[in-house]
Write a protein that holds these residues in place. Structure first.
Motif, PDB file in Angstrom:
ATOM      1  N   ASP A 151       0.565  -1.329  -0.030  1.00 23.87           N
ATOM      2  CA  ASP A 151       0.208  -0.148  -0.397  1.00 23.87           C
ATOM      3  C   ASP A 151       0.916   1.084   0.021  1.00 23.87           C
ATOM      4  OD1 ASP A 151      -1.597   1.980   0.588  1.00 23.87           O
ATOM      5  OD2 ASP A 151      -3.139   1.071   1.955  1.00 23.87           O
ATOM      6  N   PHE A 152       1.047   1.287  -0.763  1.00 20.97           N
ATOM      7  CA  PHE A 152       2.280   2.775  -1.439  1.00 20.97           C
ATOM      8  C   PHE A 152       1.930   3.900  -0.706  1.00 20.97           C
ATOM      9  CE2 PHE A 152       3.509   0.016  -4.342  1.00 20.97           C
ATOM     10  CZ  PHE A 152       5.043  -0.360  -4.515  1.00 20.97           C
ATOM     11  N   ASN A 190      12.072   5.462  -4.162  1.00 19.02           N
ATOM     12  CA  ASN A 190      12.026   6.705  -4.442  1.00 19.02           C
ATOM     13  C   ASN A 190      11.645   8.424  -3.198  1.00 19.02           C
ATOM     14  OD1 ASN A 190      13.688   6.507  -6.720  1.00 19.02           O
ATOM     15  ND2 ASN A 190      12.327   6.015  -7.627  1.00 19.02           N
ATOM     16  N   ILE A 191      10.385   7.149  -2.688  1.00 20.89           N
ATOM     17  CA  ILE A 191       9.439   7.718  -1.637  1.00 20.89           C
ATOM     18  C   ILE A 191      10.284   8.116  -0.448  1.00 20.89           C
ATOM     19  CG2 ILE A 191       7.791   7.461   0.053  1.00 20.89           C
ATOM     20  CD1 ILE A 191       6.240   5.533  -1.984  1.00 20.89           C
ATOM     21  N   TYR A 195      11.780  11.907   1.353  1.00 21.50           N
ATOM     22  CA  TYR A 195      11.597  12.346   2.566  1.00 21.50           C
ATOM     23  C   TYR A 195      12.604  12.211   3.001  1.00 21.50           C
ATOM     24  CZ  TYR A 195       7.071  12.579   0.857  1.00 21.50           C
ATOM     25  OH  TYR A 195       5.313  12.844   0.106  1.00 21.50           O
ATOM     26  N   ASN A 196      14.460  11.466   2.936  1.00 25.29           N
ATOM     27  CA  ASN A 196      15.484  11.826   3.820  1.00 25.29           C
ATOM     28  C   ASN A 196      15.137  10.475   4.749  1.00 25.29           C
ATOM     29  OD1 ASN A 196      18.205  12.305   3.711  1.00 25.29           O
ATOM     30  ND2 ASN A 196      17.378  13.309   5.530  1.00 25.29           N
ATOM     31  N   VAL A 197      14.538   9.181   4.404  1.00 28.12           N
ATOM     32  CA  VAL A 197      14.442   7.928   5.139  1.00 28.12           C
ATOM     33  C   VAL A 197      15.861   7.482   4.136  1.00 28.12           C
ATOM     34  CG1 VAL A 197      12.843   6.188   5.639  1.00 28.12           C
ATOM     35  CG2 VAL A 197      11.867   8.118   5.431  1.00 28.12           C
ATOM     36  N   ARG A 198      16.424   6.980   5.359  1.00 30.74           N
ATOM     37  CA  ARG A 198      17.244   5.763   5.303  1.00 30.74           C
ATOM     38  C   ARG A 198      17.104   4.249   4.715  1.00 30.74           C
ATOM     39  NH1 ARG A 198      22.649   6.471   5.750  1.00 30.74           N
ATOM     40  NH2 ARG A 198      23.305   4.782   4.196  1.00 30.74           N
ATOM     41  N   VAL A 199      16.985   3.534   3.996  1.00 33.67           N
ATOM     42  CA  VAL A 199      17.104   1.978   4.387  1.00 33.67           C
ATOM     43  C   VAL A 199      17.759   1.413   4.545  1.00 33.67           C
ATOM     44  CG1 VAL A 199      16.330   0.300   2.498  1.00 33.67           C
ATOM     45  CG2 VAL A 199      15.560   2.997   1.805  1.00 33.67           C
ATOM     46  N   ILE A 200      17.416   0.085   5.156  1.00 40.11           N
ATOM     47  CA  ILE A 200      17.857  -0.882   5.947  1.00 40.11           C
ATOM     48  C   ILE A 200      17.466  -2.010   4.762  1.00 40.11           C
ATOM     49  CG2 ILE A 200      18.751  -2.481   7.035  1.00 40.11           C
ATOM     50  CD1 ILE A 200      18.702  -0.226   9.500  1.00 40.11           C
ATOM     51  N   LYS A 223      22.242   4.701  -8.711  1.00 38.93           N
ATOM     52  CA  LYS A 223      22.689   4.867  -8.247  1.00 38.93           C
ATOM     53  C   LYS A 223      22.964   5.659  -6.912  1.00 38.93           C
ATOM     54  CE  LYS A 223      27.140   3.239 -10.003  1.00 38.93           C
ATOM     55  NZ  LYS A 223      27.886   1.835  -9.075  1.00 38.93           N
ATOM     56  N   VAL A 224      21.911   6.541  -7.104  1.00 35.32           N
ATOM     57  CA  VAL A 224      20.850   7.434  -5.675  1.00 35.32           C
ATOM     58  C   VAL A 224      20.491   6.470  -5.086  1.00 35.32           C
ATOM     59  CG1 VAL A 224      19.460   9.409  -5.795  1.00 35.32           C
ATOM     60  CG2 VAL A 224      20.589   8.915  -7.442  1.00 35.32           C
TER      61      VAL A 224
END
Length: 393
Positions: A151-152, A190-191, A195-200, A223-224
Motif C-alpha cells: 500500500d504505497f 524513491n518515496i 522524505y530523507n528516509v534511510r533504507v536498510i 546510484k542514488v
C-alpha cells in the motif's frame, strides 16, 4: 539430481533448537517441528568437506579474513544477481538482527520513528521497540488474486505523519514470500529519498527464489538509491549455517562503514569464528549447483503442500511463495481466535508452527510453516493437521 535432499537426518540429541527447544515457545518438546527458519537438510558437501579440513587441523584459535573472503561474496552477488559490489564496502557482522540493532542506534535517536511492512519477521518490531524507537507499520494488503502487495499511499502517508527516519525492508519478504519487483523496489526507494528516509534492506533470503522470479538487490536499481541503502545478507539461510552466526553488511558510505566497524570493535565482535570463515567462502565459490538443486527441491515441496491442502484441507488457504522456504497458511476459516488456533495446533494436531500473530496483528489467523525438509516431514506434519481438523470441524 547430484544431491540428495530426501535424506533423513536425526537432529535430536544434537542441541537443535528446532527439535529440542520447542518447550520455550510451545507446550512441550513432543510436537512435530514445522517452525523456525532453519533446514532439516544437510548443507552442501563441499562446505562439510572444507569444515572437516579445519577440524582435522585440531586448532581453533583466532582467525583473520583474507581478501578472498569478501571477494567471494562480491563475486557471488555479481554472478547470481548481476550486481557488482565493491568488496571494500562489505563488512562482516555477527548476524542481521545484531546489525539492525547497531544501525538503529547509529542512524536514529531515541523516540525517532522507524517503519516496517507487516506482517513481517518479528525481530524487526522487537529491535525497534527494544531500542526505544517508535514503531510504525505499513500493512501489506491482498489483491483480488490473494497476493500481498504494498500500500504505497499508506507507506508515504505514514512516513509524513510520523516523520519517519528509517525504513527496514524485508526483501524477499518473510513470511508472505513475495519477491519484490524492480518497480516496487524503485517506488519504495524513491518515496524514501523524497522524505530523507534511510533504507536498510534485509536480503538474507535472496538466494531462495522460485522458478519464474528473480531477486533484485535494492541497491542495484540506480546510484542514488544505492547511496541511500544499507544492505544485509548472509549465506546462513541458503546453506543452513545459521548456527555459525555471521553475515555481511554493505555500506555505500565510507563514514558509516567506519562507524559500524568501530562499534564492532568496542563490542569485541569483529572476528569470524574459524568455521564460518571457511564455510562462507566455500559456499560462495563452490556451491552454485547445490543452490540451484535446492531451489528445485523446495519448489517441489511447495507444490506438494499446495496439492495436499487442495485435496485434503479445504478450510485452509495458501498461495505459493515466490521466494524463501516458508509458507503462509490461512486458517481463518476455522473461526478460532489467535490463542485458540495456537492451542488447537499444539494440543490437537501436535505440531509446532510459527503463529501468524508473532509477525504483527495482521498475521492473526495465519500460521507459517517451514518446507525446507525431507518430504516425509511434510507428509507427517500435514497429516497431523488434517486429522485434527477432520475430528474437530
Amino acid at each position: 539430481m547430484k544431491y540428495n535432499f530426501n535424506e533423513r537426518i536425526e537432529r535430536k540429541n544434537n542441541h537443535s533448537a528446532k527439535w529440542e527447544e520447542m518447550d520455550k515457545k510451545f507446550i512441550s518438546n513432543d510436537l512435530w517441528p514445522m517452525w523456525i527458519a532453519d533446514m532439516d537438510l544437510k548443507t552442501a558437501p563441499e562446505i562439510i568437506n572444507s569444515m572437516k579440513e579445519k577440524v582435522e587441523q585440531g586448532i581453533f584459535g583466532y582467525v583473520y579474513r583474507p581478501d578472498s573472503y569478501y571477494r567471494s561474496a562480491s563475486n557471488w552477488c555479481e554472478r547470481r544477481f548481476g550486481y557488482k559490489l565493491d568488496p571494500g564496502t562489505l563488512i562482516n557482522s555477527p548476524g542481521v538482527v545484531p546489525t539492525l540493532s547497531i544501525l538503529i542506534r547509529q542512524l536514529t535517536e531515541v523516540g525517532d520513528s522507524i517503519i516496517i511492512q507487516s506482517p513481517v519477521y518479528y525481530p524487526f518490531a522487537c529491535v525497534v521497540k527494544d531500542n526505544n524507537r517508535n514503531l510504525v507499520e505499513n500493512y501489506l494488503i491482498k489483491d483480488k488474486n490473494n497476493k500481498y502487495i504494498i500500500d504505497f499511499d499508506d507507506f508515504e502517508k505514514k512516513i509524513i505523519e510520523n516523520q519517519v527516519k528509517l525504513f527496514i525492508l524485508c526483501s524477499p519478504h518473510n513470511p508472505v514470500g513475495r519477491v519484490w519487483t524492480r518497480e516496487e523496489l524503485e517506488r519504495l526507494s524513491n518515496i524514501c529519498l523524497k522524505y530523507n528516509v534511510r533504507v536498510i534492506s534485509d536480503e538474507i533470503w535472496r538466494d531462495i527464489i522460485m522458478p519464474g522470479f528473480a531477486h533484485i538487490p535494492t541497491a542495484s536499481i540506480n546510484k542514488v538509491i544505492e547511496k541511500n541503502t544499507i544492505t544485509c545478507f548472509s549465506p546462513t539461510k541458503t546453506f543452513n549455517l545459521a548456527g555459525l552466526q555471521s553475515s555481511f553488511v554493505v555500506f555505500p558510505q565510507k563514514k558509516e562503514w567506519e562507524n559500524f566497524d568501530r562499534e564492532l570493535g568496542i563490542l569485541d565482535i569483529k572476528r569470524n569464528n574459524p568455521f564460518s570463515l571457511v564455510a562462507f567462502e566455500t559456499a560462495y565459490t563452490q556451491c552454485d549447483t547445490w543452490v540451484n538443486e535446492l531451489n528445485n527441491y523446495l519448489n517441489e515441496n511447495m507444490d506438494y503442500v499446495i496439492n495436499f491442502i487442495n485435496e485434503n484441507l479445504p478450510l485452509i488457504k495458501t498461495k505459493k511463495p515466490e521466494g524463501t522456504y516458508l509458507m503462509w497458511l490461512d486458517f481463518s476459516a476455522l473461526n478460532l481466535n489467535k490463542d485458540e488456533l495456537s492451542k488447537f495446533l499444539q494440543e490437537k494436531a501436535g505440531v509446532a508452527v510459527d503463529d501468524g500473530f508473532w509477525f504483527g496483528e495482521t498475521g492473526a489467523g495465519f500460521e507459517r510453516i517451514n518446507v525446507a525438509c525431507p518430504r516425509y516431514m511434510l507428509e507427517i506434519g500435514l497429516n497431523k493437521i488434517k486429522d485434527a481438523i477432520d475430528k474437530s470441524f
